[in-house]
Motif scaffolding. Structure first.
Motif, mmCIF file in Angstrom:
data_model
loop_
_atom_site.group_PDB
_atom_site.id
_atom_site.type_symbol
_atom_site.label_atom_id
_atom_site.label_comp_id
_atom_site.label_asym_id
_atom_site.label_seq_id
_atom_site.Cartn_x
_atom_site.Cartn_y
_atom_site.Cartn_z
ATOM 1 N N ALA A 299 0.838 -1.126 0.200
ATOM 2 C CA ALA A 299 -0.194 -0.162 0.056
ATOM 3 C C ALA A 299 0.453 1.095 0.215
ATOM 4 N N LYS A 300 0.605 2.130 0.240
ATOM 5 C CA LYS A 300 1.173 4.484 0.116
ATOM 6 C C LYS A 300 2.050 4.619 0.969
ATOM 7 N N VAL A 301 1.772 3.803 2.099
ATOM 8 C CA VAL A 301 2.921 4.464 3.129
ATOM 9 C C VAL A 301 3.674 3.459 2.819
ATOM 10 N N SER A 302 4.911 2.351 2.465
ATOM 11 C CA SER A 302 5.934 1.866 2.156
ATOM 12 C C SER A 302 6.138 2.455 0.474
ATOM 13 N N VAL A 303 5.366 2.029 -0.280
ATOM 14 C CA VAL A 303 6.235 2.920 -1.548
ATOM 15 C C VAL A 303 5.542 4.469 -1.544
ATOM 16 N N ASN A 304 5.498 5.171 -1.242
ATOM 17 C CA ASN A 304 5.844 6.733 -0.747
ATOM 18 C C ASN A 304 6.947 7.336 -0.648
ATOM 19 N N ALA A 305 6.984 5.523 0.897
ATOM 20 C CA ALA A 305 9.265 6.296 1.195
ATOM 21 C C ALA A 305 9.634 5.541 0.040
ATOM 22 N N ALA A 306 9.550 4.255 -0.998
ATOM 23 C CA ALA A 306 10.223 4.976 -2.379
ATOM 24 C C ALA A 306 10.541 5.541 -3.305
ATOM 25 N N VAL A 307 9.462 6.442 -3.579
ATOM 26 C CA VAL A 307 9.077 7.286 -4.193
ATOM 27 C C VAL A 307 10.611 8.499 -3.865
ATOM 28 N N ASP A 320 9.038 0.815 -11.516
ATOM 29 C CA ASP A 320 7.741 0.118 -10.714
ATOM 30 C C ASP A 320 7.241 -0.068 -9.530
ATOM 31 N N LEU A 321 6.685 1.474 -9.311
ATOM 32 C CA LEU A 321 5.730 1.732 -8.133
ATOM 33 C C LEU A 321 4.403 1.743 -8.124
ATOM 34 N N ASP A 322 4.031 0.644 -8.242
ATOM 35 C CA ASP A 322 2.363 1.041 -9.326
ATOM 36 C C ASP A 322 1.526 0.218 -7.917
ATOM 37 N N GLY A 323 1.889 -0.471 -6.507
ATOM 38 C CA GLY A 323 1.728 -0.509 -5.792
ATOM 39 C C GLY A 323 -0.172 -0.144 -5.413
ATOM 40 N N PRO A 324 0.330 1.026 -5.384
ATOM 41 C CA PRO A 324 -0.964 1.849 -4.521
ATOM 42 C C PRO A 324 -2.160 2.009 -6.201
ATOM 43 N N VAL A 325 -1.493 2.291 -7.304
ATOM 44 C CA VAL A 325 -3.002 2.225 -8.500
ATOM 45 C C VAL A 325 -3.254 1.023 -8.243
ATOM 46 N N LEU A 326 -2.877 -0.301 -7.994
ATOM 47 C CA LEU A 326 -2.998 -2.035 -8.143
ATOM 48 C C LEU A 326 -4.605 -2.215 -7.145
ATOM 49 N N CYS A 327 -4.231 -0.664 -6.171
ATOM 50 C CA CYS A 327 -5.551 -0.866 -4.822
ATOM 51 C C CYS A 327 -6.594 -0.054 -5.097
ATOM 52 N N LYS A 328 -7.788 -0.324 -4.529
ATOM 53 C CA LYS A 328 -9.238 -0.087 -4.967
ATOM 54 C C LYS A 328 -9.691 1.106 -4.002
ATOM 55 N N GLU A 329 -8.886 0.996 -2.912
ATOM 56 C CA GLU A 329 -9.020 2.298 -2.184
ATOM 57 C C GLU A 329 -7.707 2.534 -2.107
ATOM 58 N N ASP A 330 -7.514 4.105 -1.172
ATOM 59 C CA ASP A 330 -5.965 4.304 -0.559
ATOM 60 C C ASP A 330 -6.588 4.792 1.202
ATOM 61 N N PRO A 331 -6.002 4.294 2.052
ATOM 62 C CA PRO A 331 -6.195 4.435 3.561
ATOM 63 C C PRO A 331 -5.949 5.886 3.934
ATOM 64 N N VAL A 332 -4.024 5.856 3.266
ATOM 65 C CA VAL A 332 -3.140 6.930 3.363
ATOM 66 C C VAL A 332 -3.424 8.328 3.492
ATOM 67 N N VAL A 333 -3.675 9.008 4.456
ATOM 68 C CA VAL A 333 -3.970 10.350 4.880
ATOM 69 C C VAL A 333 -2.194 11.300 4.132
ATOM 70 N N GLY A 334 -2.325 11.976 3.169
ATOM 71 C CA GLY A 334 -1.173 12.368 3.165
ATOM 72 C C GLY A 334 -0.001 11.621 1.737
ATOM 73 N N GLY A 335 1.025 12.146 1.904
ATOM 74 C CA GLY A 335 1.855 11.137 0.893
ATOM 75 C C GLY A 335 1.644 11.782 -0.142
ATOM 76 N N ALA A 336 2.513 11.242 -1.012
ATOM 77 C CA ALA A 336 3.117 10.957 -2.455
ATOM 78 C C ALA A 336 1.403 11.174 -3.146
ATOM 79 N N VAL A 337 0.883 12.125 -4.694
ATOM 80 C CA VAL A 337 0.322 11.962 -5.008
ATOM 81 C C VAL A 337 0.020 11.344 -6.091
ATOM 82 N N PHE A 338 -0.634 9.471 -6.488
ATOM 83 C CA PHE A 338 -0.320 9.092 -7.330
ATOM 84 C C PHE A 338 -1.074 9.146 -8.529
ATOM 85 N N ASP A 339 -1.149 9.303 -9.582
ATOM 86 C CA ASP A 339 -2.262 9.524 -10.608
ATOM 87 C C ASP A 339 -2.014 8.973 -12.094
ATOM 88 N N GLU A 340 -2.245 7.341 -11.457
ATOM 89 C CA GLU A 340 -2.267 7.109 -12.423
ATOM 90 C C GLU A 340 -0.753 6.915 -12.738
#
Length: 363
Positions: A299-307, A320-340
């Protein structure tokens, strides 16, 4: 700023479609969240996925590593003592890279918050945006063609195509993906250790002869088979990326010294976090080898660190940081913005995360 408490929790995030590789099939992200609380009220966030078939980590091993080793190493420590803190984290238990990575990124998060600076600027601040590929799971050729069309329609220009389940079908899979993608889309392939060295060379030469225009092949042979990896690298018409063969800076040096791969894939969960990942980027840079920044299914917490790492270091040329866009939802408030395909790093202090929804805390 002192670390006063460590909380662990679970998140469950469903995927848009099942994620299938030569090693596993996954329907949802089921990760451990780490919160490092401090005497100033600041919280550092980390995440660790259970990736038993790759790193050996399970939910139980991650939780056990914290409760038996990492907690006692970090509690009461000053965040400003960064080098010693990270050295001690790496020494406190053998292995358990996912657990260490979660603690590592939470420490960096706090360090950035201490000095009111985003982590990517602390590490170099090379750029603010990245462009990720998206994974096409291994299926029958027709389904992979449909997934390819969907990805292209969503704006992706680089596809990471999984192969290796029934290698006899892999060329047909790639033919279907290339036909669906058209000639202008970049295609990377990932065998996840599924081929034997001679088999890999044969398949890659077939793909080249068919003008499938493959950008690179990731981990074609077993992780431990460095001589086999070198054999493929020396004979492949397609550049070879080492992934599961590189868990540590020492592994990276082995690959680099033996010229066993053309590129190295850095994943925080393999190497134990940002601290060790930086050492790998430095070694690769000195040897003139480019890197990919990758992720597990996270999910986005750890992928955000990789960003943040990817935005800091120029030697990282593939993403190759597509983990968050493979998810149906994002439970993380803040962090990087994944726009596809476009990822924009946050300029908020630390890793930029201010909270996580729907955590189930672990006693």
């Amino acid at each position: 700023m002192k670390i006063t408490a460590i909380k662990l929790g679970r998140i469950s995030v469903p995927l848009r479609v099942p994620f299938k590789t030569a090693l596993r099939t996954v329907d949802s992200v089921e990760d451990i969240i780490v919160e490092l609380h401090t005497d100033t009220g600041a919280i550092g966030y980390g995440e660790a996925p259970p990736t038993g078939v790759i790193t050996g980590e399970t939910h139980g091993s991650i939780i056990g590593a914290f409760k038996d080793h990492i907690n006692k190493t970090l509690l009461g420590r000053d965040v400003d003592d960064l080098e010693n803190l990270l050295q001690d984290l790496n020494k406190c238990i053998v292995g358990n890279h996912n657990a260490k990575a979660a603690a590592d990124m939470a420490i960096y998060d706090l360090y950035g918050k201490l000095y009111n600076v985003p982590v990517y600027k602390l590490l170099g601040g090379s750029r603010k945006t990245l462009e990720t590929d998206i994974t096409i799971s291994v299926n029958d050729p027709q389904e992979m063609a449909r997934d390819t069309l969907n990805a292209v329609q969503r704006g992706y220009t680089v596809l990471k195509t999984k192969v290796g389940v029934n290698p006899a079908l892999d060329v047909e899979r790639l033919k279907a993906v290339r036909q669906a993608a058209g000639k202008d889309i970049k295609i990377r392939i990932d065998a996840n250790q599924a081929w034997r060295p001679k088999e890999a060379v044969k398949l890659l030469n077939q793909m080249e002869a068919l003008s499938l225009d493959i950008e690179l092949v990731e981990q074609p042979v077993a992780a431990h088979d460095i001589s086999g990896l070198k054999y493929v690298t020396e004979r492949s018409p397609i550049p070879v990326l080492a992934d599961e063969s590189v868990f540590s800076p020492q592994d990276a040096m082995t690959i680099l010294q033996h010229q066993a791969a053309d590129m190295i894939n850095i994943k925080l969960m393999k190497c134990g976090g940002i601290y060790n990942a930086l050492k790998i980027t430095t070694a690769a840079e000195l040897m003139g080898v480019e890197c990919m920044i990758g992720c597990m299914l996270e999910a986005k917490v750890s992928v955000n660190a990789a960003v943040h790492l990817g935005c800091a270091r120029q030697v990282i040329s593939a993403v190759d940081l597509d983990g968050p866009v493979l998810c149906k939802e994002d439970p993380v408030v803040g962090g990087a913005v994944f726009d596809e395909k476009k990822i924009t790093v946050s300029d908020a202090p630390g890793l930029g995360i201010s909270g996580i929804k729907n955590i189930v805390y672990i006693d």
